[in-house]
Design an enzyme around this catalytic site. Structure first.
Site: not given
Length: 596
Positions: A8, A89, A295
């Site tokens: 991304e 993601d 994350y």
């Protein structure tokens, strides 16, 4: 083999490419970035005004104008490789982006999904070995959320704009606004009550307080001293001689640190660093993309076993075996998920001192320091000690004193925190002769404080409203729409905010509330788990919503004049950007009819 790896963010490219090439030197990797979403729900589509086929509940997408060159380049590259790795993601949005890339590049026959929770060599290598297909249930959940938000957002915003010339409404933002406005209304309706406290200082800042009990229940009704007369009466009866009547001792062993979730890091960063949620969200994402943290969009407090063991070894080597903890993840809240582990450093050996030299952005470093220390302390041994409550008798009254005695202070030893630890030697029957006077203090009950940004985020999380990854956007929208403002750090609704709340609660209270919004999050989770059919739910939702919407429209505009030009809108009073009032069609910009 030759691979095209699509991420991304371009910030990830260098490290991911290096890790793949180190782990698999016999393969050729081209690593590119989609720069986030490449499509959007079609707007200004003559057939599908909302970007949704409302009969079949199918989303209608447009390729973003700004992504056409990117997609064209990726499409050409995809033709020249053996596999296309979609490494967006690890969440619903990322899954949807992966699906859109697969569709736009027409590469389903050679596409695979790669998921990693942190950008480290080990994580990337393990993810490469566990290639999978796109999870269409996650894509369905993302589409359902997007379509519900589009329907509610466009329809409710349009109604507000037509009715009272306000700017927007939304599934989550309007519930957040509801909480803010209702807290303000509670404050205005608060009935201030008087009460008195009686105490005196003993030693080292500890207070002995009057403990209202049954012995004086006939005097102190409901355990509240509600007048100066009563306070003076009690003062006259108290002496400075106390007898120790009871000593209650409770052992404690606890760790007050918990690994960060998205919600808790937003709250801590606001309190400790004075960062607004939007800024924290941006900094977290960059720390993740550059490989410093895991994350950052997660509801979980779980930490993987390998990292825990590495941290235990680090703690033992640097502080001693007695500081090593025994980590047990706390139970998740009712509305929490466990798709990703907690937010933590990717490498416990990258100390705060080293990180300060590596991380160029000072704000990012401060956030890393907060995450690093919180994770380290969460994995250290418990603080240990005893909690005491001592009860004293004084002329028929009972007084109390609470204090702690620490026997092991664990992570506090690493911080410059002054702990209040006391070792009084009280005995039953002991008489204390106090040297200071009893003091009576007048107090008044206060309304609940206004929400601060971290408090509002915490409330949204507790109520299950939205997901933590959306909170920063919600706050930004409410501010930009001038529905809320800040007075110092407190959130105050504006007149426009109260006006929007009033209309939405009058006509849509059944869907603009905490319970309904929380239940919808559960339904989205069930769609993601393939337990609820997306299309069937959306059709039912739209049927019920449009009925409420039609009823509200009919009531709001029942006395309004229909626009003679478009025959759709109604003539309402509007305000120009200069503040001048005029009457015009509320179907603007489709109809620009001005009456006066």
């Amino acid at each position: 083999m030759k691979y095209l790896v699509i991420l991304e963010s371009p910030n990830k490219i260098t490290k991911v490419k290096a890790y793949l090439e180190q782990a698999f030197p016999n393969h050729n990797f081209i690593v590119k970035a989609s720069m986030g979403h490449i499509t959007e729900l079609a707007i200004k589509n003559q057939k599908y005004a909302l970007g949704i086929d409302l009969e079949t509940m199918t989303p209608v997408y447009n390729l973003l104008e700004t992504k056409k060159d990117t997609v064209k380049q990726l499409h050409e590259l995809s033709k020249k490789v053996d596999k296309v790795i979609l490494a967006t993601d690890p969440d619903r949005e990322g899954e949807a982006i992966a699906w859109h890339l697969q569709e736009q590049l027409n590469c389903k026959n050679k596409a695979v999904r790669l998921i990693f929770n942190e950008i480290t060599e080990k994580a990337v290598k393990e993810a490469f070995a566990k290639q999978s297909a796109i999870n269409y249930s996650l894509v369905n959940a993302q589409q359902a959320r997007q379509m519900i938000d589009r329907i509610m957002g466009f329809k409710l915003s349009g109604l507000l704009q037509k009715a009272v010339n306000l700017k927007s409404a939304g599934r989550v933002q309007s519930v957040a606004l509801k909480l803010v406005v209702e807290r303000e209304l509670e404050r205005k309706e608060h009935n201030k009550l008087e009460y008195w406290t009686i105490k005196q200082e003993y030693q080292n800042g500890n207070d002995i307080e009057l403990f209202l009990n049954k012995a004086k229940q006939e005097i102190v009704k409901e355990k509240v001293i509600n007048s100066k007369t009563l306070a003076d009466q009690i003062l006259n009866e108290l002496s400075n001689k106390l007898v120790v009547k009871e000593i209650m001792i409770e052992n404690f062993s606890k760790n007050r640190y918990t690994p960060f979730t998205t919600s808790s890091i937003l709250q801590y960063a606001s309190v400790m660093l004075n960062f607004p949620s939007e800024r924290t969200t941006s900094l977290l994402q960059h720390l993740f993309e550059t490989g410093y943290i895991t994350y950052p969009r997660t509801d979980s407090v779980r930490i993987n076993d390998d990292f825990v063991l590495d941290t235990y070894e680090y703690i033992e080597n640097n502080y001693g075996k007695e500081y090593v903890g025994s980590y047990k993840p706390k139970k998740l809240g009712e509305n929490a998920q466990d798709a990703h582990e907690a937010i933590r450093p990717t490498n416990i050996s990258l100390t705060v001192e080293q990180a300060k030299r590596e991380i160029g952005n000072h704000s990012e470093f401060m956030l890393y320091e907060l995450i690093y220390n919180n994770t380290l302390f969460a994995l250290m041994a418990n603080e240990v000690g005893k909690k005491y409550r001592v009860l004293f008798e004084n002329n028929g009254y009972i007084c109390k004193m609470d204090y702690k005695k620490y026997t092991f202070t664990s992570y506090y030893d690493l911080q410059e925190i002054a702990l209040n630890s006391f070792d009084y030697q009280f005995e039953i029957g002991q008489i204390l002769n106090l040297t200071t006077e009893w003091l009576a203090e007048q107090n008044f009950t206060k309304p609940n404080a206004r929400y601060t940004e971290p408090n509002l985020i915490k409330k949204l999380e507790i109520e299950g409203v939205g997901r933590p990854s959306t909170y920063a956007t919600v706050m930004k929208t409410l501010i930009n729409r001038e529905y809320i403002k800040f007075e110092k750090k407190s959130i105050v609704p504006t007149d426009n905010g109260i006006k929007a709340y009033t209309i939405l609660q009058k006509y849509f209270a059944n869907i603009i509330n905490e319970k309904y919004t929380s239940e919808m999050e559960d339904i989205l989770d069930h769609i993601a788990d393939n337990k609820i059919n997306k299309t069937e739910y959306l059709k039912l939702f739209y049927k019920n919503f449009i009925l409420d919407y039609s009823n509200a429209t009919n009531v709001i505009f029942k006395d309004s004049i229909k626009c003679s030009k478009c025959q759709i809108g109604y003539i309402i009073q509007r305000k120009s950007y200069k503040g001048n009032l005029f009457k015009a069609c509320n179907n603007y910009p489709d109809c620009k009819n001005i009456v006066s």
